[in-house]
Design a protein around this motif. Structure first.
Motif, short mmCIF file in Angstrom:
data_model
loop_
_atom_site.label_atom_id
_atom_site.label_comp_id
_atom_site.label_asym_id
_atom_site.label_seq_id
_atom_site.Cartn_x
_atom_site.Cartn_y
_atom_site.Cartn_z
N UNK A 79 29.42 41.36 57.08
CA UNK A 79 30.72 41.34 57.76
C UNK A 79 31.58 40.17 57.25
N UNK A 80 30.94 39.00 57.09
CA UNK A 80 31.69 37.84 56.60
C UNK A 80 32.25 38.09 55.20
N UNK A 81 31.43 38.71 54.35
CA UNK A 81 31.92 38.97 52.98
C UNK A 81 33.06 39.99 52.99
N UNK A 82 32.94 41.00 53.85
CA UNK A 82 34.03 41.99 53.93
C UNK A 82 35.32 41.30 54.38
N UNK A 83 35.21 40.40 55.35
CA UNK A 83 36.41 39.66 55.81
C UNK A 83 36.97 38.81 54.68
N UNK A 84 36.08 38.12 53.95
CA UNK A 84 36.53 37.24 52.87
C UNK A 84 37.27 38.05 51.79
N UNK A 85 36.79 39.26 51.53
CA UNK A 85 37.45 40.10 50.52
C UNK A 85 38.80 40.59 51.03
N UNK A 86 38.82 41.03 52.29
CA UNK A 86 40.10 41.52 52.84
C UNK A 86 41.13 40.40 52.82
N UNK A 87 40.68 39.19 53.12
CA UNK A 87 41.59 38.04 53.16
C UNK A 87 42.29 37.84 51.81
N UNK A 88 41.60 38.16 50.71
CA UNK A 88 42.22 37.98 49.39
C UNK A 88 42.72 39.31 48.82
N UNK A 89 42.93 40.27 49.72
CA UNK A 89 43.63 41.49 49.32
C UNK A 89 42.76 42.56 48.68
N UNK A 90 41.44 42.51 48.89
CA UNK A 90 40.57 43.54 48.32
C UNK A 90 40.04 44.40 49.46
N UNK A 91 40.23 45.71 49.33
CA UNK A 91 39.74 46.60 50.38
C UNK A 91 38.21 46.70 50.29
N UNK A 92 37.54 46.46 51.40
CA UNK A 92 36.07 46.45 51.39
C UNK A 92 35.56 46.92 52.74
N UNK A 93 34.35 47.50 52.74
CA UNK A 93 33.72 47.87 54.01
C UNK A 93 32.25 47.53 53.98
N UNK A 94 31.75 47.04 55.10
CA UNK A 94 30.35 46.65 55.18
C UNK A 94 29.52 47.74 55.87
N UNK A 95 28.25 47.84 55.44
CA UNK A 95 27.33 48.81 56.03
C UNK A 95 25.95 48.19 56.23
N UNK A 96 25.34 48.48 57.37
CA UNK A 96 23.93 48.10 57.55
C UNK A 96 23.08 49.10 56.76
N UNK A 97 21.80 48.81 56.63
CA UNK A 97 20.90 49.72 55.92
C UNK A 97 20.89 51.10 56.57
#
Ligand code: ADP
Ligand code: ASP
Ligand code: MG
Length: 408
Positions: A79-97
């Motif tokens: 979740x933190x990495x998805x937020x960090x990517x969105x913050x710099x303008x990259x669309x991203x989504x996180x998934x659990x296993x």
């Protein structure tokens, strides 16, 4: 344009700043037009912290509940990495296993991946999203959360790369590749440009924790191009794990692995009769304890000392089993020692070179290090020595086999 799976380990996502640095790197690769799937570990220390917490309630934690708990470490970092990517303008989504879904068997704390659904990931990749997947975890046929064993995010990375037929699986960590031995123990260790799957598998199973064993097995089986790189450096080719042995001149020894995680058990005064090895090791196996090295030697009085090693965590359990066995078979005594370590030389070059063992034993003799056990296979030689000599032994062997970095 390529499809690349990148896996970032615990130290690479250990702080919010490090996570932002990972996001910047992912953005660069994605910006070049590649499809990117990212696998992350929990923040460094987090999995240990969670296990300690469980043990405070229950010394031998219930495996199902332990997996429910330790899998949360990775849920935080995706979740933190998805937020960090969105913050710099990259669309991203996180998934659990489980969301992916990464399907495993039901062996809690050491589950094996059986199948991976790629539909959900492909749908997001199709929309040019970065897909972020929690490492180390899956879901069993009953919908239970499972985990893949310590260091298991490497295996998640390679398994996703295999399922997606990715062009490369990049394992980002805190060293810039696979070294001749652990650079924390031998500062003169050298980075290898390439190492064969076979050698990497031996290194990993003999104690080099830079890659989880199963990830190497998976990569070899599904032919996944695998590379180990640093997330702390901007440049560098890292180490490529390859099938190809014909790279320039093969050194005899490619690397030295070691393991401090074993204990030695000796059953003394065992009657030397047929079937005795089975009567000793059968019950050990039945108790689900894995045995590694074995040594047996017959004395003049027709009894034998039967010695073998097990994981240190299983020492107590093994002793309990053997006390009963010793009584049954009329053995004199059971003793154990956990102040030991195993040091191993690995290299496909051993196949075509004689004299590696004698050079190894000679080097240890010169340092006055006593060898307690020996085992060999086609491409490795392992010895058990007193744990206090571990660093001395590894350094001396590293120098003796010409693995040290050239002096500047
Ligand atoms: P991560 O958290 O990224 O998964 P690990 O701690 O699991 O990282 O693996 C990286 C560590 O592996 C390095 O810091 C290094 O100390 C250790 N290591 C052990 N053997 C080797 C080796 N032969 N080459 C490189 N690193 C090694
Ligand atoms: N977080 C897990 C562990 O510490 C998995 C991993 O880091 O690969 O073992
Ligand atoms: Mg690791």
């Amino acid at each position: 344009m390529a499809l690349i799976v990148q896996k970032y380990g615990g130290t690479s996502v250990g702080t919010p700043e490090r996570i932002q640095a990972v996001a910047d790197r992912v953005k660069r690769w994605h910006g070049e037009g590649h499809d990117i799937v990212v696998v992350v570990s929990a923040m460094s220390g987090e999995t240990n912290r969670l296990i300690a917490l469980a043990k405070a309630i229950m010394p031998d934690p219930d495996p199902r509940e332990l997996d429910v708990m330790v899998s949360t470490g990775e849920q935080v970092t995706i979740a933190l990495l998805a937020m960090a990517l969105k913050k710099i303008g990259v669309d991203a989504r996180s998934f659990t296993g489980a969301q992916v879904a990464i399907r495993t068997d039901s062996a809690f704390t050491k589950a094996r991946i059986e199948a991976i659904d790629d539909a959900r990931m492909r749908a997001d990749l199709g929309k040019r999203r970065v897909v972020i997947v929690a490492g180390f975890q899956g879901v069993d046929p009953e919908g239970n959360i499972t985990t893949l064993g310590r260091g298991g995010s490497d295996t998640t990375g390679v398994a996703l790369a295999a399922a997606l037929k990715a062009d490369e699986c990049q394992i980002y960590t805190d060293v810039d590749g696979v070294y001749t031995t652990d650079p924390r123990v031998v500062p003169q260790a050298r980075r290898l440009d390439r190492i064969t799957f076979e050698e990497m598998l031996e290194m990993a199973s003999l104690g080099s924790k830079v890659l989880q064993i199963r990830s190497v097995e998976f990569a070899g089986k599904y032919n996944v191009p695998l590379r180990v790189l640093s997330s702390f450096a901007d440049e560098g080719e890292g180490t490529l794990i390859t099938v190809d042995e014909e790279t320039m001149e093969q050194p005899v020894i490619s690397g030295i692995a070691f393991n401090r995680d074993e204990a030695k058990i000796t059953v003394r005064g065992v009657p030397d009769t047929p079937g005795i090895a089975y009567r000793i090791l059968g019950p050990v196996g039945d108790a689900n304890i894995e045995v590694d090295m074995i040594v047996q030697n017959v004395a003049a009085d027709n009894t034998t000392d039967f010695t073998f090693t097990v994981a240190r965590g299983e020492q107590k359990k093994a002793l309990a089993v053997l006390e009963a066995v010793a009584k049954e078979i009329g053995a004199r005594q059971v003793v154990s020692d956990d102040k030991i370590c195993k040091v191993s030389l690995v290299g496909v070059g051993m196949r075509s070179h004689a004299g590696v063992a004698s050079q190894m034993f000679g080097t240890l003799a010169k340092e006055n290090i006593n060898i307690q056990m020996i085992s060999t296979s086609e491409i490795k030689i392992s010895v058990v020595v007193e744990e206090k000599y571990l660093e001395l032994a590894v350094r001396a062997l590293h120098t003796a086999f010409g693995l040290d970095q050239p002096k500047a």
